[in-house]
Design a protein around this motif. Structure first.
Motif, mmCIF file in Angstrom:
data_model
loop_
_atom_site.group_PDB
_atom_site.id
_atom_site.type_symbol
_atom_site.label_atom_id
_atom_site.label_comp_id
_atom_site.label_asym_id
_atom_site.label_seq_id
_atom_site.Cartn_x
_atom_site.Cartn_y
_atom_site.Cartn_z
ATOM 1 N N LEU A 84 -9.713 -0.977 -5.738
ATOM 2 C CA LEU A 84 -10.999 -0.972 -5.049
ATOM 3 C C LEU A 84 -11.148 0.094 -3.977
ATOM 4 O O LEU A 84 -12.273 0.419 -3.591
ATOM 5 C CB LEU A 84 -11.251 -2.364 -4.439
ATOM 6 N N LYS A 85 -10.045 0.657 -3.494
ATOM 7 C CA LYS A 85 -10.145 1.685 -2.455
ATOM 8 C C LYS A 85 -10.830 2.951 -2.978
ATOM 9 O O LYS A 85 -11.277 3.782 -2.202
ATOM 10 C CB LYS A 85 -8.782 2.030 -1.892
ATOM 11 N N VAL A 122 -14.733 -4.264 1.365
ATOM 12 C CA VAL A 122 -13.422 -4.914 1.330
ATOM 13 C C VAL A 122 -12.711 -4.778 2.680
ATOM 14 O O VAL A 122 -12.157 -5.751 3.207
ATOM 15 C CB VAL A 122 -12.549 -4.330 0.206
ATOM 16 N N VAL A 123 -12.725 -3.569 3.244
ATOM 17 C CA VAL A 123 -12.068 -3.384 4.543
ATOM 18 C C VAL A 123 -12.763 -4.228 5.609
ATOM 19 O O VAL A 123 -12.111 -4.850 6.456
ATOM 20 C CB VAL A 123 -12.055 -1.894 4.942
ATOM 21 N N ASP A 168 -15.306 -0.246 -1.182
ATOM 22 C CA ASP A 168 -14.179 -0.056 -0.269
ATOM 23 C C ASP A 168 -14.582 -0.402 1.164
ATOM 24 O O ASP A 168 -13.811 -1.010 1.906
ATOM 25 C CB ASP A 168 -13.642 1.370 -0.357
ATOM 26 N N ASN A 210 0.825 -1.207 0.000
ATOM 27 C CA ASN A 210 0.000 0.000 0.000
ATOM 28 C C ASN A 210 0.865 1.264 0.000
ATOM 29 O O ASN A 210 0.586 2.221 -0.727
ATOM 30 C CB ASN A 210 -0.903 -0.004 1.231
ATOM 31 N N ASN A 242 -6.825 -7.728 -0.870
ATOM 32 C CA ASN A 242 -6.176 -6.489 -0.451
ATOM 33 C C ASN A 242 -5.228 -5.933 -1.502
ATOM 34 O O ASN A 242 -5.014 -4.716 -1.558
ATOM 35 C CB ASN A 242 -5.463 -6.701 0.880
ATOM 36 N N CYS A 282 -5.998 -6.071 -4.657
ATOM 37 C CA CYS A 282 -6.979 -5.379 -5.505
ATOM 38 C C CYS A 282 -7.453 -4.083 -4.845
ATOM 39 O O CYS A 282 -7.682 -3.075 -5.526
ATOM 40 C CB CYS A 282 -8.180 -6.296 -5.777
ATOM 41 N N TYR A 283 -7.576 -4.119 -3.529
ATOM 42 C CA TYR A 283 -7.992 -2.918 -2.806
ATOM 43 C C TYR A 283 -6.945 -1.813 -2.934
ATOM 44 O O TYR A 283 -7.266 -0.657 -3.239
ATOM 45 C CB TYR A 283 -8.211 -3.254 -1.329
ATOM 46 N N CYS A 284 -5.690 -2.167 -2.706
ATOM 47 C CA CYS A 284 -4.617 -1.170 -2.789
ATOM 48 C C CYS A 284 -4.506 -0.584 -4.194
ATOM 49 O O CYS A 284 -4.200 0.608 -4.350
ATOM 50 C CB CYS A 284 -3.286 -1.806 -2.392
#
Length: 289
Positions: free
Chosen positions: A138-139, A148-149, A145, A69, A131, A133-135
């Motif tokens: 998706l964030k 995911v969190v 978001d 991240n 995560n 993908c989130y970083c």
């Protein structure tokens, strides 16, 4: 001419920067790996050992995500008044070293899991993939978001159950999932309520939310968590409903005051919350005895 002595401050080291990037203060979240064994009333030596291994492995996995991240957000962090001090953004830790650290920690977490309980490796791999993908993407997607969190907390609990070979009930999954969404939406609500009024937000995704919407989310999630817990707890664990409900209301009080931007600080900084948690544990264990 008078002279004054000045203290010499040693420059930050790369090793210290790597430790800071790993976010050891955030490892407290990983105690959720003990939730399933506790709920299942499993306190034997084998379960305790499995839970300890799960905690170590998930600390490695979570820190791997933090390393990645910080590399992906380095440019944005350099323009932020606080995040510019992060080791990667500040140039203390080279991006190549951070990426290497992320890979090493992820491999260590998966290797430890495969050696102890191979079936749990799938859960850990899912956490890492989600995560990543989130970083990367998706964030910045509203609603997703939050989901995911929240899933990160749920996967911690599922992983702990898998490592200790503890079956998970639908009641357990709903309560953990709803509680996670309650805390995450409350965190975002606090951030937006404190910073949004000045037109400044710490996260780009916050610009796409309103305070009223986030209030609806954390209130709805909290209602679901408390309702489902009450349905599960009655009648065998009826007494635990009291500290559980009061703890929720106490935490909601912090959210409503826009003071829940750092959940771990809220929990460990509020002696009443800690006391209610202790009472809940005592009553829960006593009911099983």
């Amino acid at each position: 001419m008078s002279t004054t002595s000045t203290a010499l401050v040693a420059p930050p080291t790369r090793l210290g920067g790597l430790v800071r990037t790993a976010r050891p203060r955030q490892w407290v979240k990983n105690v959720l790996v003990a939730a399933a064994p506790l709920a299942a009333e499993r306190y034997d030596g084998g379960t305790l050992a499995a839970t300890a291994v799960a905690f170590v492995a998930f600390c490695c996995a979570a820190s791997a995500v933090y390393f990645l991240n910080d590399v992906l957000d380095a440019n944005e962090d350099r323009a932020h008044p606080d995040k510019r001090l992060r080791p990667v953004a500040a140039g203390i830790v080279p991006e190549s070293a951070a990426l290497g650290g992320a890979a090493a920690l992820a491999v260590a977490a998966l290797t430890l899991t495969l050696a102890w309980q191979p079936v749990a490796a799938g859960v850990l791999a899912a956490y890492l993939l989600i995560n990543v993908c989130y970083c990367r993407w998706l964030k910045h997607v509203p609603i997703v978001d939050l989901a995911v969190v929240s899933s990160g907390f749920l996967l911690r609990a599922v992983y702990g159950g898998a490592m200790a070979a503890v079956p998970l009930t639908r009641w357990f999954l709903i309560v953990i999932g709803a509680t996670a969404l309650f805390a995450v939406a409350g965190k975002r609500f606090s951030e937006l309520a404190r910073l949004g009024a000045d037109g400044l937000t710490a996260r780009p995704s916050l610009d796409q939310y309103s305070v009223s919407y986030l209030r609806f989310v954390w209130q709805a999630a909290g209602t679901v968590a408390m309702t489902v817990y009450c349905l599960w707890a009655f009648p065998a664990h009826s007494l635990t409903i009291i500290p559980f409900g009061l703890a929720f209301l106490r935490y909601a009080w912090h959210i409503d005051r826009a003071a829940a931007g750092a959940p771990e600080s809220v929990v460990f900084g509020d002696r009443w919350l800690l006391g209610l948690g202790g009472v809940w544990v005592v009553l829960f264990v006593a009911a099983n005895g």
